[in-house]
Design an enzyme around this catalytic site. Structure first.
Site, short mmCIF file in Angstrom:
data_model
loop_
_atom_site.label_atom_id
_atom_site.label_comp_id
_atom_site.label_asym_id
_atom_site.label_seq_id
_atom_site.Cartn_x
_atom_site.Cartn_y
_atom_site.Cartn_z
N HIS A 67 0.97 -1.09 0.08
CA HIS A 67 0.14 -0.17 0.21
C HIS A 67 0.97 1.22 -0.03
O HIS A 67 1.69 1.31 0.70
CB HIS A 67 -0.69 0.07 1.34
CG HIS A 67 -1.81 -1.01 1.37
ND1 HIS A 67 -3.30 -0.60 1.47
CD2 HIS A 67 -1.79 -2.27 1.55
CE1 HIS A 67 -4.03 -1.87 1.62
NE2 HIS A 67 -2.98 -2.78 1.52
N TYR A 77 -6.15 -7.35 -1.60
CA TYR A 77 -6.10 -6.21 -2.38
C TYR A 77 -5.50 -6.34 -4.03
O TYR A 77 -4.49 -7.11 -4.15
CB TYR A 77 -5.54 -4.74 -1.88
CG TYR A 77 -4.17 -4.96 -1.54
CD1 TYR A 77 -3.16 -4.69 -2.46
CD2 TYR A 77 -4.00 -5.46 -0.15
CE1 TYR A 77 -1.57 -4.98 -1.90
CE2 TYR A 77 -2.65 -5.73 0.32
CZ TYR A 77 -1.45 -5.33 -0.44
OH TYR A 77 -0.17 -5.37 -0.09
#
Length: 383
Positions: free
Chosen positions: A48, A216
């Site tokens: 991220h 994700y």
């Protein structure tokens, strides 16, 4: 003195080291980056990058290309592992751009690292350089590498991870401690998910009482879906940084989790298992002409998805402090750096290790809204 060109050596070409080298080169310093891997490879898996980091990448000139390759989640969803009920919906996407001044993206770590490496001056990155010995001679530092070569520099930045040789040199040999947790990791090909009549969200963390699974996309094309777990696990004698796991182990570990999670496990071709390691807070971040950043300095569990972000923030603050003082007054720069990083890095480390971040509806502005360049530098005495 001025006849000799002042040089900075960065040890470790991970995300923090590459950011330090890039930012210092942009600031006009002569920087060499030494990496023990023989060649660059697409290592690791997903990562991220929040607005707090994209504002730094803006300075490096890689914000746009990163945005083009990465996935852009509109939310960070936290969901109950069994019922699937939403525990939090943290707004990202357009909201992050507006509120925090940059995008929030998820990406493959290797793709991001390749972008960072491409932004460095040609010839300044040296592969196959495993540090074997380092000596601060007072007016410079000598680095000796396992291949028999050596280099000298005015200062050395240790961005060489949790098993940092530079930390070891400054503070003695001490193995990191096992945290009692492991992370299972797997990359799933997007096409494998097509057969399910299920919704695979861009960024979702499934939570139960004592474990979780964070999932994700790592590409704009959504052709790669990634998960990483956090699971309590009895200690074992880890050889190397990870071992192979299996679908069977995942089914057992996440029994009772939602059908979406079961589908992810079924779609996993290769699962690895990594011990999560810690260190006690260090008594010092620098000594003489050597300074530490990132995991070499304050390793943390990945549960907040901010470990690499902290390394990159460290790099930016260190570059800012060296610009402020010049290389000759590196001592002041190192003190300034620690005074302006310790509190934030320690807070993120504590919240990350507690594994509470975004489990319930909360305001993450203290993390994502942080603009390193907008902070007034605190004097070293304020630390």
């Amino acid at each position: 003195m001025m006849s000799k060109q002042q040089r900075i050596a960065v040890v470790g070409a991970g995300l923090g080291g590459a950011a330090a080298a890039g930012l210092l080169q942009k600031a006009g310093f002569t920087v060499d980056l030494y990496e023990q891997s023989p060649v660059f490879s697409r290592l690791g898996a997903g990562i991220h990058m929040g607005p707090n980091v994209l504002k730094i990448f803006r300075r490096l000139g890689i914000e746009q290309p990163l945005e083009q390759m990465a996935s852009h989640p509109d939310f960070w969803f936290s969901r109950d592992a069994e019922s699937g009920d939403y525990l939090s919906r943290i707004e990202l996407g357009a909201f992050a751009r507006k509120e925090y001044g940059a995008a929030y993206v998820t990406v493959h770590r290797g793709d991001l690292q390749a972008l960072q490496m491409a932004a460095l001056q040609p010839g300044s990155v040296h592969f196959g350089k495993c540090l074997s010995k380092i000596e601060d001679r007072g007016d410079d530092v000598v680095l000796n590498f396992a291949d028999g070569t050596s280099a000298t520099a005015d200062i050395v930045i240790g961005a060489d991870g949790i098993n940092s040789r530079i930390r070891e040199h400054l503070l003695g040999v001490e193995a990191p401690t096992y945290s009692g947790w492991v992370a299972h990791r797997a990359l799933i090909r997007g096409e494998k998910l097509a057969k399910y009549n299920l919704s695979f969200e861009d960024c979702v963390k499934w939570w139960s009482a004592d474990r979780h699974l964070m999932v994700y996309y790592t590409t704009q094309k959504r052709d790669e879906y990634y998960y990483v777990s956090g699971v309590p696990h009895p200690a074992w004698d880890f050889q190397g940084s990870f071992i192979d796991s299996s679908r069977e182990e995942m089914y057992e570990t996440f029994a009772g989790y939602h059908p979406i999670v079961q589908a992810l496990i079924e779609s996993s071709e290769q699962v690895t298992k990594w011990p999560l390691l810690n260190r006690k807070p260090l008594p010092l971040w620098s000594e003489g002409r050597m300074v530490l950043l990132g995991d070499a300095c304050h390793p943390m569990k990945p549960h907040m998805a901010q470990g690499a972000a902290m390394a990159i923030e460290d790099a930016a603050m260190l570059a800012r402090c060296l610009q402020e003082t010049g290389l000759t007054d590196y001592r002041t720069a190192f003190q300034l750096y620690e005074a302006n990083r310790k509190e934030r890095a320690s807070r993120v480390q504590a919240v990350s290790n507690a594994n509470t971040f975004l489990r319930t509806q909360e305001d993450p502005a203290w993390v994502y809204g942080y603009d390193l360049y907008a902070q007034a530098l605190k004097s070293e005495n304020a630390a």
